[in-house]
Design a protein around this motif. Structure first.
Motif, PDB file in Angstrom:
ATOM      1  N   UNK A 134       0.793  -1.240   0.000  1.00  0.00           N
ATOM      2  CA  UNK A 134       0.000   0.000   0.000  1.00  0.00           C
ATOM      3  C   UNK A 134       0.822   1.285   0.000  1.00  0.00           C
ATOM      4  N   UNK A 135       2.052   1.240   0.543  1.00  0.00           N
ATOM      5  CA  UNK A 135       2.860   2.463   0.642  1.00  0.00           C
ATOM      6  C   UNK A 135       3.780   2.665  -0.554  1.00  0.00           C
ATOM      7  N   UNK A 136       3.708   1.743  -1.532  1.00  0.00           N
ATOM      8  CA  UNK A 136       4.588   1.847  -2.693  1.00  0.00           C
ATOM      9  C   UNK A 136       5.801   0.947  -2.611  1.00  0.00           C
ATOM     10  N   UNK A 137       6.022   0.301  -1.471  1.00  0.00           N
ATOM     11  CA  UNK A 137       7.098  -0.683  -1.364  1.00  0.00           C
ATOM     12  C   UNK A 137       6.722  -1.929  -2.161  1.00  0.00           C
ATOM     13  N   UNK A 138       7.713  -2.774  -2.469  1.00  0.00           N
ATOM     14  CA  UNK A 138       7.452  -4.033  -3.161  1.00  0.00           C
ATOM     15  C   UNK A 138       8.154  -5.171  -2.442  1.00  0.00           C
ATOM     16  N   UNK A 139       7.582  -6.352  -2.578  1.00  0.00           N
ATOM     17  CA  UNK A 139       8.182  -7.570  -2.043  1.00  0.00           C
ATOM     18  C   UNK A 139       8.214  -8.603  -3.150  1.00  0.00           C
ATOM     19  N   UNK A 140       9.402  -9.111  -3.467  1.00  0.00           N
ATOM     20  CA  UNK A 140       9.541 -10.199  -4.422  1.00  0.00           C
ATOM     21  C   UNK A 140       9.588 -11.498  -3.630  1.00  0.00           C
ATOM     22  N   UNK A 141       8.523 -12.274  -3.751  1.00  0.00           N
ATOM     23  CA  UNK A 141       8.434 -13.534  -3.012  1.00  0.00           C
ATOM     24  C   UNK A 141       9.112 -14.648  -3.788  1.00  0.00           C
ATOM     25  N   UNK A 143       9.902 -18.877  -4.197  1.00  0.00           N
ATOM     26  CA  UNK A 143       8.971 -20.009  -4.232  1.00  0.00           C
ATOM     27  C   UNK A 143       8.595 -20.481  -2.830  1.00  0.00           C
ATOM     28  N   UNK A 144       7.396 -21.043  -2.711  1.00  0.00           N
ATOM     29  CA  UNK A 144       6.900 -21.605  -1.444  1.00  0.00           C
ATOM     30  C   UNK A 144       7.071 -20.620  -0.299  1.00  0.00           C
ATOM     31  N   UNK A 145       6.723 -19.383  -0.542  1.00  0.00           N
ATOM     32  CA  UNK A 145       6.889 -18.317   0.446  1.00  0.00           C
ATOM     33  C   UNK A 145       5.547 -17.651   0.719  1.00  0.00           C
ATOM     34  N   UNK A 146       5.446 -16.964   1.864  1.00  0.00           N
ATOM     35  CA  UNK A 146       4.182 -16.310   2.217  1.00  0.00           C
ATOM     36  C   UNK A 146       4.451 -15.137   3.143  1.00  0.00           C
ATOM     37  N   UNK A 147       3.650 -14.074   2.981  1.00  0.00           N
ATOM     38  CA  UNK A 147       3.736 -12.910   3.858  1.00  0.00           C
ATOM     39  C   UNK A 147       2.344 -12.511   4.324  1.00  0.00           C
ATOM     40  N   UNK A 148       2.314 -11.812   5.453  1.00  0.00           N
ATOM     41  CA  UNK A 148       1.079 -11.228   5.971  1.00  0.00           C
ATOM     42  C   UNK A 148       1.362  -9.771   6.293  1.00  0.00           C
ATOM     43  N   UNK A 149       0.444  -8.879   5.937  1.00  0.00           N
ATOM     44  CA  UNK A 149       0.627  -7.450   6.161  1.00  0.00           C
ATOM     45  C   UNK A 149      -0.001  -7.033   7.486  1.00  0.00           C
ATOM     46  N   UNK A 164      11.409 -17.039   1.383  1.00  0.00           N
ATOM     47  CA  UNK A 164      12.417 -16.006   1.124  1.00  0.00           C
ATOM     48  C   UNK A 164      11.767 -14.827   0.416  1.00  0.00           C
ATOM     49  N   UNK A 165      12.252 -13.612   0.722  1.00  0.00           N
ATOM     50  CA  UNK A 165      11.662 -12.419   0.111  1.00  0.00           C
ATOM     51  C   UNK A 165      12.711 -11.336  -0.058  1.00  0.00           C
ATOM     52  N   UNK A 166      12.601 -10.617  -1.169  1.00  0.00           N
ATOM     53  CA  UNK A 166      13.458  -9.468  -1.483  1.00  0.00           C
ATOM     54  C   UNK A 166      12.597  -8.215  -1.310  1.00  0.00           C
ATOM     55  N   UNK A 167      12.987  -7.361  -0.359  1.00  0.00           N
ATOM     56  CA  UNK A 167      12.205  -6.171  -0.038  1.00  0.00           C
ATOM     57  C   UNK A 167      12.822  -4.934  -0.683  1.00  0.00           C
ATOM     58  N   UNK A 168      11.986  -4.137  -1.345  1.00  0.00           N
ATOM     59  CA  UNK A 168      12.374  -2.816  -1.832  1.00  0.00           C
ATOM     60  C   UNK A 168      11.433  -1.818  -1.154  1.00  0.00           C
TER      61      UNK A 168
END
Length: 330
Positions: A134-141, A143-149, A164-168
């Motif tokens: 929502x704030x314009x950030x991005x997350x590259x997930x 495989x077999x990964x999950x996130x909760x906001x 695993x995740x790559x955060x920008x």
């Protein structure tokens, strides 16, 4: 003629796999009337079906002790000398996999039900996905990964539930004054810059700073966290322990974003954990000592069967598998 032989071999493999599936199913909850009818019909359709079912049942009973003591499997999986023994070893490997995976059949087909409820975004094995926040950030997930906001008035929080995740991260500027916090394995990573990677592994997580700095702290830690600069990585555990800061090549560590996996003297246990996120079914290491062996290699994520072949050849170890359920390394 060759085609007929090939089709015959494929039919035999299909029958053996179906027999193993029925045996595993019988070890679970009682069959419904419809399932009982389907089993009777399948057994009566071809004498080979009943023969395969009886052999699978006998082997299943013999391998029942494997839940508590895998010792017998070491004998079973001794490299065979005859073709018939090879086929039997493959069949036994399939049944071992079904023994391990019978209780998790629904998870294999539909995914972890807890993650399905808890995650806002998730990926399937082998899938890469970029999420816009929502704030314009991005997350590259990975495989077999999950996130909760968990965005709130005081902070922008993202929970990495698995994988695993790559955060920008969109910077704190203008109307955006909230810190960006990524949570995983009981610890937190607070963005002091823009880009970082987190890899979660159960009770631990590895954090790599890619651009600018991040502050890493374990939730149970009794001391202050550590600040990482680009190319620095640290592992923390959920019990509060934070490891030493180490240097890592960013391009190598993030090669998964480009469809490559790069290992340089990595433990086989870690390599297997990574490969398991890219394929359905599981790779299982039979012995604890084997998991400590070191592996190096560069593998395209599009051909991980070749990776398994390369690893077994490099380490001089054996494997037995049934697609797509399980591969046992021994």
């Amino acid at each position: 003629m060759e085609r007929a032989v090939s089709e015959s071999g494929q039919y035999a493999e299909d029958v053996e796999q179906r027999a193993a599936e029925w045996v595993a199913r019988l070890d679970g909850s009682p069959l419904s009337d419809g399932e009982k009818g389907a089993l009777r019909a399948w057994l009566g359709a071809d004498p080979e079906h009943r023969a395969a079912f009886e052999e699978a049942s006998a082997t299943w009973r013999e391998l029942g002790a494997l839940r508590h003591d895998p010792g017998p499997l070491r004998t079973v999986l001794t490299p065979p000398r005859q073709a018939s023994a090879a086929r039997k070893a493959v069949r036994i490997g399939a049944l071992v996999g079904l023994l391990v995976l019978a209780a998790g059949a629904a998870r294999f087909q539909f995914g972890d039900p807890w993650l399905m409820l808890a995650a806002d975004y998730r990926t399937a094995p082998g899938e890469l996905r970029t999420i816009s926040l929502p704030d314009g950030s991005t997350v590259e997930l990975g495989p077999s990964s999950a996130i909760a906001l968990a965005y709130g008035e005081d902070e922008r929080r993202v929970r990495l539930l698995v994988g695993e995740a790559f955060f920008t991260v969109a910077p704190r500027a203008g109307d955006e004054s909230r810190p960006f916090v990524a949570e995983a394995a009981g610890g937190t990573t607070t963005a002091l810059g823009t880009k970082f990677v987190i890899e979660e592994s159960g009770d631990a997580a590895d954090v790599l700073a890619v651009e600018h700095q991040v502050e890493v702290a374990s939730g149970a830690a009794t001391r202050d966290g550590v600040v990482l600069s680009p190319g620095q990585e640290v592992r923390y555990r959920s019990d509060g322990r934070i490891g030493r800061i180490r240097t890592r090549d960013i391009a190598t560590a993030t090669a998964w974003r480009r469809g490559m996996l790069v290992f340089n003297g990595a433990r086989l246990g870690h390599v297997v954990e990574t490969l398991n996120r890219y394929r359905r079914g599981r790779i299982v290491i039979l012995e604890t000592e084997l998991a400590q062996r070191r592996v190096s290699g560069v593998f395209p994520t599009s051909d991980l069967d070749d990776a398994i072949d390369t690893i077994t050849t490099e380490l001089g170890i054996g494997s037995r598998s049934i697609y797509p359920l399980i591969t046992v390394l021994y």
